[in-house]
Design an enzyme around this catalytic site. Structure first.
Site, PDB file in Angstrom:
ATOM      1  CG  ASN A   1      -0.182  -0.017   2.540  1.00 53.84           C
ATOM      2  OD1 ASN A   1       1.046   0.080   2.563  1.00 53.84           O
ATOM      3  ND2 ASN A   1      -0.913  -0.115   3.645  1.00 53.84           N
TER       4      ASN A   1
ATOM      5  CD  GLU B   1      -0.002   0.647   7.386  1.00 53.66           C
ATOM      6  OE1 GLU B   1       0.395   0.742   6.218  1.00 53.66           O
ATOM      7  OE2 GLU B   1      -0.162  -0.460   7.947  1.00 53.66           O
TER       8      GLU B   1
END
Ligand code: PGA
Length: 249
Positions: free
Chosen positions: A136, A143
């Site tokens: 990702n 994140e």
């Protein structure tokens, strides 16, 4: 951003190790930011060989690791403490006092995170940060988010990261859902950055990092703004890039 494309994982590992070895030889007291994960394992193997043959020495090198799971005992086989010791630190001539790894078992994460930042700064900042990249596009454990994180702190892991990392654990329930990670601001302050990626699961993240807009939902995309970034990727990870945008090495 300079991009080197290597035919396979083995070549990627050698090219990355040569880059680190050059840094270590040019500045034997370098401050290195180090990464864990499957990607840098081959690079660490090459560095161990270079140390055994005395091409390099870690004697005066200081290291700061990017991240660690929260509440996983450091003796656990999946802790990044164990990873770094078994893949590198126990096999080279590094002074154990020069190793810095975020403590995932501290009681007060806020003050501990500030101390970690201050320790990096008081050593003069990072000379070279090694990065992997998540499927990702996370770097460290930063994140995808609404904003780019600045400093070291505790982060919640996304489902994508927990799924990806569950391959190392007996069951997905055992994967910690939090980690302590250098912030993107911390990483960005490093003089130089080398990012490694291997395999087709990384192709989209690499393409978005290089060609997409700078967007906190693609954390690595901020590296477009850094003055000294080298991407060392294998052919599969580079498969979505324009062939004119990289050098084959
Ligand atoms: P990997 O992890 O090297 O195990 O693919 C990279 C990362 O999650 O940053």
């Amino acid at each position: 951003m300079k991009i080197y494309v290597c035919k396979d994982y083995e070549r990627m590992s050698k090219v990355a190790a040569n880059y680190l070895a050059a840094q270590i030889n040019i500045k034997p007291d370098s401050i290195l930011g180090l990464a864990t994960g499957s990607t840098p394992v081959g690079m660490y193997e090459e560095l161990v060989k270079k140390c055994e043959s005395r091409e390099i020495s870690f004697k005066n090198i200081k290291t700061f690791n990017l991240d660690e799971y929260v509440n996983l005992p450091k003796e656990n086989i999946n802790s990044y403490y164990t990873f770094m010791h078994s893949n590198l630190f126990d096999k080279v001539d590094i002074n154990q006092n020069n190793i810095n790894m975020p403590n995932g078992n501290t009681k007060d994460f806020d003050s501990y995170s500030k101390e970690y930042e201050e320790a990096i700064a008081s050593n003069g900042g990072l000379d070279l940060q090694v990065l992997g990249i998540g499927n990702n596009a996370h770097i460290g454990f930063n994140e995808p988010n609404e904003y780019f994180s600045k400093e070291t702190g505790v982060v919640d892991l996304t489902k994508s990261t927990i799924d990806a990392n569950s391959r190392f654990f007996d069951s997905i329930e055992e994967v910690p859902n939090q980690a302590i990670s250098m912030g993107i601001g911390t990483i960005f302050k490093s003089e130089k950055i080398i990012l490694l990626a291997s395999g087709k699961t990384k192709a989209e993240a690499i393409n978005n990092t290089v060609n997409g807009p700078i967007d906190p939902h693609v954390p690595a995309s901020i590296l477009q703004l850094h003055k000294n970034v080298l991407l060392v990727v294998d052919e599969e990870a580079a498969s979505l890039l324009d062939k004119n945008s990289y050098e084959i090495v």
